[in-house]
Design a protein around this motif. Structure first.
Motif: not given
Length: 380
Positions: A269-278, A333-341
């Motif tokens: 999820f993080v990587e997808a958001v970063k890519r789309v946010a470009l 997403l960086g703060a939740i400290d979990s493999d699943v969001a």
């Protein structure tokens, strides 16, 4: 005054103390770091700017008692750059000489009598694991405001009731809440404090590396020493003045019923958001469309650059289109400290709740960390 000490030990202590020094001191003496060798063979390094104090105590094998005040930031830069050999520090008249191997530095001293005394620590209240404390503060401080014209939103609210500590912070666009346990000295201890967010985050990060328990010093409600909180661990202690305790009634902002729930692998999820946010401008949102077993992420529109990505999702509830500030979403997403969001939503205009993974008890219990994020209204 004279002492000899290992370079790494000194550099770490100086760096930790220097973090409390003001970048633009109101008077020159506040840029100083106070070094004192006691009769008992200890070296105390301290800094204070009338808001935050820091002190480190080191055990010495060789030292002659005395006190000196030198430029803290310059000393930090010097000790960081020294070779890995023992450091000798000697005061000669109005100068201090730092020698390490073949390197030799001469520093001007400052009038130590003009330096303010460090505040006394408030009464000890209890203890908490340094790693747990550092993690919890990091999760919450991310949502603290940066606008100094709204000081009550730049802090982290700490509420203590017995053995439960609740941390909360908000900048009006998101809200982070974390509950954790600690060991109070008195079972019925109760207190509320508003701590400057950046100061608390820096303190928790610095003390989180000690591997020891952190002792928290603060007064109970109505007690003495109000207006200040202290933290100490492994020979380090710091105090900070508190902000006005006024804070939004945040519990009423946290929704308890939702019409949709989405679980996604956090890293994907993080990587997808970063890519789309470009392709997203600073204040334009990333749009999420949840349908069945997938979510479509989009950014950009019209004549602008555009990006689209599809991710599989474990989704329950009504289909929903919702949009968020991508930076706020990534920080959550960086703060939740979990493999699943887990993202829980009601409508496209009402706050969503981001948490880590599925509740352990499986019956919808409240997670210990919740990150509320306000959606951005989509134009029709």
């Amino acid at each position: 005054m004279m002492f000899r000490v290992d370079r790494d030990v000194l550099a770490e202590a100086v760096a930790w103390t220097a973090r409390s020094l003001p970048a633009r001191p109101s008077v020159p003496v506040l840029a100083g770091m106070r070094l004192e060798v006691t009769e008992g063979g200890q070296l105390k390094l301290s800094g204070f700017d009338y808001e935050v104090s820091a002190e480190v105590t080191l055990e010495l094998q060789t030292g002659e008692a005395g006190v000196v005040l030198v430029s803290g930031r310059l000393l930090a830069e010097i000790t960081r750059a020294l070779p890995a050999q023992p450091v000798e520090f000697v005061v000669e008249g109005a100068k201090a000489v730092v020698t390490c191997g073949s390197a030799r530095f001469t520093l001007l001293t400052m009038p130590v009598e003009d330096y303010p005394s460090l505040p006394a620590m408030p009464p000890a209240a209890g203890r908490i694991g340094s790693d747990v404390f550092a993690s919890a503060v990091g999760q919450v401080a991310v949502a603290a405001g940066k606008d100094d014209t709204l000081p009550m939103l730049t802090g982290v609210r700490v509420e203590i009731e017995g053995d439960t500590v609740t941390l909360a912070a908000t900048d009006r666009y998101r809200l982070a809440v974390r509950e954790l346990k600690w060991q109070p000295d008195q079972p019925d201890f109760s207190a509320i404090a508003m701590i400057p967010g950046k100061t608390l985050a820096d303190t928790a990060k610095a003390l989180g590396n000690t591997g020891a328990e952190i002792e928290i010093a603060m007064s109970s409600v109505g007690g003495t020493g109000e207006g200040m909180i202290g933290f100490s661990s492994a020979g380090r202690r710091t105090t900070t003045r508190l902000l006005d305790p006024e804070f939004p009634k945040y519990r009423s902002l946290l929704p308890t019923e939702f019409s949709a729930r989405a679980d996604l692998p956090t890293s994907a999820f993080v990587e997808a958001v970063k890519r789309v946010a470009l392709v997203a401008e600073r204040n334009t949102p990333v749009r999420l469309a949840f349908r069945g077993d997938e979510v479509v992420l989009e950014a950009g529109s019209g004549d602008e650059a555009q990006a689209v990505e599809v991710l599989p999702v474990d989704f329950e509830g009504d289909d929903i289109n919702i949009a968020f500030n991508h930076q706020f979403l990534l920080e959550g997403l960086g703060a939740i400290d979990s493999d699943v969001a887990r993202l829980q939503m009601t409508t496209s205009t009402k706050p969503a709740i981001l948490t880590g993974g599925k509740p352990v008890d499986g019956d919808g219990g409240v997670p210990d960390y919740r990150y509320l994020i306000m959606p951005i209204r989509l134009s029709s």
